[in-house]
Each structure stands twice: as C-alpha cells, then as structure tokens.
Design a protein around this motif. Structure first.
Motif, PDB file in Angstrom:
ATOM      1  N   ARG A   4      -2.535  -6.890   3.615  1.00  0.00           N
ATOM      2  CA  ARG A   4      -2.170  -5.477   3.486  1.00  0.00           C
ATOM      3  C   ARG A   4      -3.240  -4.718   2.692  1.00  0.00           C
ATOM      4  O   ARG A   4      -3.543  -3.560   2.999  1.00  0.00           O
ATOM      5  CB  ARG A   4      -0.803  -5.340   2.797  1.00  0.00           C
ATOM      6  CG  ARG A   4       0.377  -5.647   3.699  1.00  0.00           C
ATOM      7  CD  ARG A   4       1.666  -5.019   3.169  1.00  0.00           C
ATOM      8  NE  ARG A   4       1.992  -5.526   1.831  1.00  0.00           N
ATOM      9  CZ  ARG A   4       2.727  -6.586   1.594  1.00  0.00           C
ATOM     10  NH1 ARG A   4       3.229  -7.283   2.606  1.00  0.00           N
ATOM     11  NH2 ARG A   4       2.988  -6.972   0.371  1.00  0.00           N
ATOM     12  N   ARG A   5      -3.799  -5.376   1.711  1.00  0.00           N
ATOM     13  CA  ARG A   5      -4.868  -4.752   0.921  1.00  0.00           C
ATOM     14  C   ARG A   5      -6.154  -4.630   1.732  1.00  0.00           C
ATOM     15  O   ARG A   5      -6.855  -3.622   1.674  1.00  0.00           O
ATOM     16  CB  ARG A   5      -5.106  -5.554  -0.362  1.00  0.00           C
ATOM     17  CG  ARG A   5      -4.021  -5.336  -1.415  1.00  0.00           C
ATOM     18  CD  ARG A   5      -3.981  -6.463  -2.441  1.00  0.00           C
ATOM     19  NE  ARG A   5      -3.058  -6.180  -3.526  1.00  0.00           N
ATOM     20  CZ  ARG A   5      -1.733  -6.270  -3.430  1.00  0.00           C
ATOM     21  NH1 ARG A   5      -1.179  -6.605  -2.264  1.00  0.00           N
ATOM     22  NH2 ARG A   5      -0.966  -6.004  -4.477  1.00  0.00           N
TER      23      ARG A   5
ATOM     24  N   GLU B 292      -3.592  -0.770   3.708  1.00  0.00           N
ATOM     25  CA  GLU B 292      -2.216  -0.278   3.636  1.00  0.00           C
ATOM     26  C   GLU B 292      -1.741  -0.174   2.193  1.00  0.00           C
ATOM     27  O   GLU B 292      -0.932   0.698   1.850  1.00  0.00           O
ATOM     28  CB  GLU B 292      -1.291  -1.214   4.427  1.00  0.00           C
ATOM     29  CG  GLU B 292      -1.620  -1.273   5.912  1.00  0.00           C
ATOM     30  CD  GLU B 292      -0.866  -2.387   6.625  1.00  0.00           C
ATOM     31  OE1 GLU B 292      -0.007  -3.028   5.975  1.00  0.00           O
ATOM     32  OE2 GLU B 292      -1.135  -2.626   7.819  1.00  0.00           O
ATOM     33  N   VAL B 293      -2.242  -1.088   1.350  1.00  0.00           N
ATOM     34  CA  VAL B 293      -1.913  -1.098  -0.081  1.00  0.00           C
ATOM     35  C   VAL B 293      -3.229  -1.197  -0.848  1.00  0.00           C
ATOM     36  O   VAL B 293      -4.039  -2.088  -0.562  1.00  0.00           O
ATOM     37  CB  VAL B 293      -1.007  -2.301  -0.448  1.00  0.00           C
ATOM     38  CG1 VAL B 293      -0.746  -2.348  -1.950  1.00  0.00           C
ATOM     39  CG2 VAL B 293       0.309  -2.222   0.322  1.00  0.00           C
TER      40      VAL B 293
END
Length: 354
Positions: free
Chosen positions: A74-75, A79-80
């Motif tokens: 996700r990183r 996304e994050v």
C-alpha cells in the motif's frame, strides 16, 4: 430598506468569508496531499536507487519496518504514505538522505547531526556516540565495495581508541576544557572509564578497520600536538609522573603498531590501508565512510566527537577534498621505505621527550 440592505450585505459578507475559508482549506488540503505524494514518491525512488541488485524492495521493507506484506505494498503504490518514523528507519538502514528529499529545491543546504555531549552525564553520552558509530560501521561492513578515508590533524580515533591511557587522556582534556562538566573531575586520575566503554572503544577500532580499502592522510605534526598537550597538563600537575610513564609506553607501542601496518599496507583484519604523510598542514580532521549504496561524512569538533551528515552533496565534496590532499602527501604504506622509517623515528623522538 437600509436595515434590509445592511442585513443582506452582512449575510453576503459572511457567506463570502465562509466560502473563502472553505476554498482556502481545500486548497491547503490539496497542497498538503501533493507535497505528501511528492515526498512519498521521492522516498520510493531513492530507495530503489540504494538497494543492491537482486534485492526485493518490498521484502527489505517488511524486514526493516516490521510491517506486513500488504501494508508495504500500500505504501509502495502510494495509497498510504510512509510515516516520519518509518522514513527515519529507512534513512538509517539504506543511507537515504531525508534532508536531500525534503530540501531538494534549496541548493547548497545540507543537514548535520551535531552529536552534542550532555554535560550532566558526559561519559554516558560519549559512550552513546561511540556505540552509534560501531553500529553504523557494522552495517557498512555487510555491504560490497566499502571505503573509509580520513585526513587527520590529530591522531585518529579509529587508531588510538583501543589504547586505554591515550583514550582517557583525550577525554580528560575535553572534560577539563568545559566548566559545565561535573566539577569532581580535577585531574587525569579522576576520569572513570568503565569496562563497557573500554570494550566499545576497542570494538570501534576493530569495526573501522573492516572496510575493504582505507586511506589515512596525516598532518606531519599529529604526534607533536598530542605530546605538547600531555606536557601542558604535566606542567600544571594534573597528570602524575606514573601515568605520564604509562602514556609514554602506550605511545611507543602504538607507533610500533602503526609502523607495522604501514609496512604491510594492511590492518590485522587483512583489509588494505594506504597511509600518507601530508607536506602541508590542515585545520581540522575530515573523514567519510562509504559503501556502494550509502555514506556518512564526519568533521571533527570539540576534540572527541564529530558532526555527521548523510547528505550526498556533502559527501562528494568531502571525498573530493580528502582525495585532493594526496597530491601534497607522501605515500609511506608498502612504499616510501626511507620516508616511512624517517617519519616514525621522528615521532619516537618526540614521544621520548615526555
């Protein structure tokens, strides 16, 4: 009518003000998102540049940050964003320059760590600094193509710290200079060196000599400066005759070790070392440690510690400066036998004046 107009106008102003505040909030929010995205993307790109060939970035981040596979991806997908704490861990692990990442639009800037000693507990803080260098050098030793270089106007810590009396004298001199430090330190004999500190200092020397290649450029007066300092404290009766004798004995053993290293061009670890004697004097001690993927620059301050930086531009400038000093120096390791013998005999003559 006037009242209606006044009320209407006030409502209009309030509505416009509310709209302005909302728009400003949304604009600032958008700017923050854009900055975060830019920093996150920049961090990911820097990591990709730093990791060795064949190493999976996601796997490395899972092992480094102790987070799950999905959280890592996700990183990496953006996304994050990475947190500040995560970015700091990545910086230390991979040698990613966060100051370069955040300040890339401001030319000529570099971030330094001052390593300031805590006056209330200087010995423990000093231990922490040494311990930190040991940790960095251990990490670097795991990497390929490691290199260490120093241009020294005093005897380098990477060589003398394993000698108890010499390291104690350097610490004593620094503590004596600073009035803020515990007033119970009145003379050389009052300096407490725990076994924990002595062991860590020896480990510091061992780890600093594991780089594949090392370069030492010494000011020709490094031992003269040290002996003059010792003589001063002898004159003001802050070092006993017995301890002067011990320091002198250590210095002569130290010189024998250095001459042997210079003759072989290798440390006891088997790693290559090139030793030069400068024909010009320089005003400070500059050092760097580097691998193919990371680096650290050090400039000595306050006698026993250094300011440090992971900035790439700073490293390149410092490396160029240190290597340029070789033009004004004589190589005495594995060659220059006459100059080597002459240099070490001169240093022994200086030490024997104690």
């Amino acid at each position: 009518m006037k009242l209606f107009s006044s009320v209407y106008l006030r409502k209009t102003v309030l509505l416009n003000k509310k709209f302005y505040i909302e728009q400003k909030y949304e604009l600032n929010k958008s700017k923050k998102i854009m900055i975060t995205d830019k920093l996150n993307t920049g961090l990911i790109n820097l990591m990709k540049e730093k990791i060795p060939d064949g190493v999976n970035l996601a796997t490395l981040l899972m092992d480094t940050l102790y987070i799950g596979k999905e959280a890592v991806y996700r990183r990496l997908r953006g996304e994050v964003p990475f947190t500040l704490a995560e970015a700091a861990v990545i910086s230390q692990k991979l040698g990613v320059s966060l100051d370069k990442l955040t300040g890339e639009n401001f030319s000529g800037n570099a971030m330094f760590k001052l390593n300031i000693i805590n006056y209330e507990d200087p010995i423990e803080t000093y231990y922490t600094i040494i311990d930190n260098y040991v940790s960095i050098f251990k990490e670097y030793a795991k990497e390929p193509d490691t290199e260490f270089a120093t241009a020294s106007n005093i005897v380098p810590q990477t060589l003398y710290l394993k000698y108890e009396m010499l390291s104690k004298f350097r610490l004593f001199k620094w503590m004596y200079q600073h009035d803020k430090i515990n007033s119970s330190i009145k003379c050389f004999e009052d300096i407490p060196l725990s076994n924990k500190l002595l062991d860590r200092q020896k480990e510091f020397v061992i780890e600093s000599q594991k780089f594949n290649t090392s370069y030492h450029i010494w000011d020709s007066m490094i031992f003269l400066h040290l002996v003059n300092d010792i003589k001063y404290f002898t004159m003001i009766k802050l070092i006993s005759e017995e301890n002067i004798k011990k320091i002198k004995e250590e210095l002569l053993v130290f010189l024998d070790e250095l001459e042997e290293i210079a003759a072989r061009g290798k440390y006891a670890s088997g790693k290559d070392v090139h030793i030069f004697i400068s024909n010009i004097n320089f005003e400070a001690t500059y050092s760097y440690a580097a691998t193919r993927y990371s680096h650290i620059s050090l400039i000595r301050v306050y006698a026993i510690n250094s300011i440090t930086s992971f900035d790439t531009a700073m490293f390149e400038s410092l490396k160029e400066w240190i290597q340029s000093l070789r033009k004004f120096a004589t190589l005495i390791s594995q060659s220059g036998e006459i100059q080597r013998r002459q240099f070490f005999q001169e240093q022994r003559d200086i030490v024997n004046t104690l």
